[in-house]
Design a protein around this motif. Structure first.
Motif, short mmCIF file in Angstrom:
data_model
loop_
_atom_site.label_atom_id
_atom_site.label_comp_id
_atom_site.label_asym_id
_atom_site.label_seq_id
_atom_site.Cartn_x
_atom_site.Cartn_y
_atom_site.Cartn_z
N LEU A 1 2.73 2.62 -11.54
CA LEU A 1 1.35 3.09 -11.71
C LEU A 1 1.21 4.58 -11.93
O LEU A 1 0.12 5.07 -12.27
N THR A 2 2.28 5.35 -11.74
CA THR A 2 2.15 6.81 -11.90
C THR A 2 2.06 7.18 -13.38
O THR A 2 2.40 6.39 -14.26
N GLU A 3 1.64 8.42 -13.63
CA GLU A 3 1.56 8.91 -15.01
C GLU A 3 2.92 8.89 -15.68
O GLU A 3 3.02 8.59 -16.88
N ILE B 1 -6.39 -0.54 -16.60
CA ILE B 1 -5.23 0.34 -16.46
C ILE B 1 -4.11 -0.39 -15.73
O ILE B 1 -2.94 -0.23 -16.04
N ILE C 1 -1.92 7.77 -5.58
CA ILE C 1 -0.85 7.29 -6.48
C ILE C 1 -0.13 8.47 -7.13
O ILE C 1 1.09 8.47 -7.28
N ALA C 2 -0.91 9.51 -7.47
CA ALA C 2 -0.32 10.69 -8.12
C ALA C 2 0.69 11.39 -7.22
O ALA C 2 1.54 12.14 -7.71
N ASP D 1 -9.44 8.33 -2.33
CA ASP D 1 -9.25 8.48 -3.78
C ASP D 1 -7.87 7.91 -4.13
O ASP D 1 -6.85 8.57 -3.94
N SER D 2 -7.86 6.66 -4.63
CA SER D 2 -6.56 5.99 -4.84
C SER D 2 -5.76 6.66 -5.95
O SER D 2 -4.53 6.73 -5.87
N ASN D 3 -6.44 7.18 -6.99
CA ASN D 3 -5.69 7.87 -8.05
C ASN D 3 -4.93 9.07 -7.50
O ASN D 3 -3.77 9.30 -7.87
#
Ligand SMILES: Nc1nc(=O)c2c([nH]1)NC[C@@H]1CN(c3ccc(C(=O)N[C@@H](CCC(=O)O)C(=O)O)cc3)C=[N+]21
Length: 294
Positions: A118-120, A164, A106-107, A101-103
């Motif tokens: 790429l983070t929030e 995104i 990254i998180a 799960d790449s999201n």
């Protein structure tokens, strides 16, 4: 007609500027690259990233994991890099193998080390107009447009694509440059007409040669972000890279145009190096070098 925007040359210049900035710093920025699996294209990108990191006087760390690595193993590496005070930038090469799960990976990245932007937190800062780490490909696109046009204020920029990773941040970054921005996408009506209204046309759809020369206003600046691998006719079994724009025909209409390869691609890596310096400075409360301003 010399309307080609030489991405290789501008990238070399950008790396030169990064090297100068690094030489003037009291510290040596460190970039950590995480590569999972053995995708051949990813191997090449990662090798180039590491080569240029070292050429610009920075340090690089490489973490390789097998394609069978678990989510927990990848996350554990990211956490260890977060905790390592020597590490200024963390890049997790995408795409990750399908089972990961790449999201979620990254998180986990410490936003102060998010050199991919790429983070929030990075995305939020971009939306809010606060300083932060901006995604590399959109940054490279802005630098190339400025190389061709100078100040971008009040230009009509049409970004084709709303991903995104690229389209959405590119639109916001051209807005930061005081452009009037239109985001066009697969559901946009009259795409050719919308594109033809652009002073700056940014193609980021991932469809080979989708943008025809008729979609380009005479004299417009065309930034082709597409990196599409298509089978080579000349060399069976091999691939060649083509952009999202029908370059050969569009070149005779455009005022300035980026080729693929040799356009935005090399700028993406140069901007990663730039972000590594910016992250290192922000993290250590050193002023960002003036020469790295866009
Ligand atoms: N975490 C992460 N960050 C990225 O920035 C990232 C990534 N993952 N995964 C893959 C994509 C793709 N990408 C490219 C970088 C350089 C070229 C580049 O230099 N291209 C050369 C040609 C290279 C070739 O021949 O394959 C050119 O366009 O001239 C292309 C594509 C970065 N990406």
């Amino acid at each position: 007609m010399d309307n080609l925007i030489d991405g290789k040359a501008v990238a070399a210049q950008t790396r030169d500027t990064v090297a100068k900035a690094v030489a003037a710093l009291p510290i040596t920025p460190t970039l950590a690259v995480v590569l999972v699996g053995d995708d051949p294209a990813s191997q090449v990108y990662v090798r180039n990233k590491i080569k240029f990191t070292e050429e610009t006087g920075m340090r690089s760390l490489e973490h390789r994991l097998p394609a069978t690595a678990t989510q927990e193993e990848v996350v554990a590496i990211v956490r260890a890099l977060n905790a390592d005070a020597e590490v200024d930038g963390i890049l997790v090469q995408l795409p990750l193998p399908d089972h990961l799960d790449s999201n979620a990976v990254i998180a986990e990245i410490d936003p102060s080390k998010d050199v991919d932007g790429l983070t929030e937190v990075s995305a939020g800062r971009l939306v809010l107009g606060q300083p932060g780490l901006r995604p590399c490909t959109p940054t490279g696109s802005v630098i190339l447009a400025k190389a061709a046009l100078g100040d971008l204020t009040s230009k009509h920029c049409v970004v084709l694509g709303r991903s995104i990773l690229v389209g959405k941040p590119a639109a916001l970054m051209f807005l930061e440059q005081n452009c009037t921005v239109t985001i066009a996408h697969s559901r946009t009506e009259n795409l050719p007409v919308v594109c033809r209204s652009a002073d700056i046309l940014v193609a980021a759809v991932g469809r080979p040669k989708m943008v025809k020369s008729e979609w380009v206003k005479a004299g417009a600046c065309v930034i082709d972000i597409g990196i599409n691998r298509v089978p080579s006719v000349k060399r069976p079994g091999q691939f060649r890279l083509v952009g999202d724009v029908d370059y050969r025909k569009a070149r005779s209409v455009a005022g300035a145009i980026t080729p693929v390869p040799g356009g935005v691609g090399p700028m993406t890596i140069a901007c990663l190096l730039r972000n590594t310096v910016l992250a290192a400075c922000d993290r250590r409360e050193i002023d960002r070098p003036e020469i790295l301003k866009i």
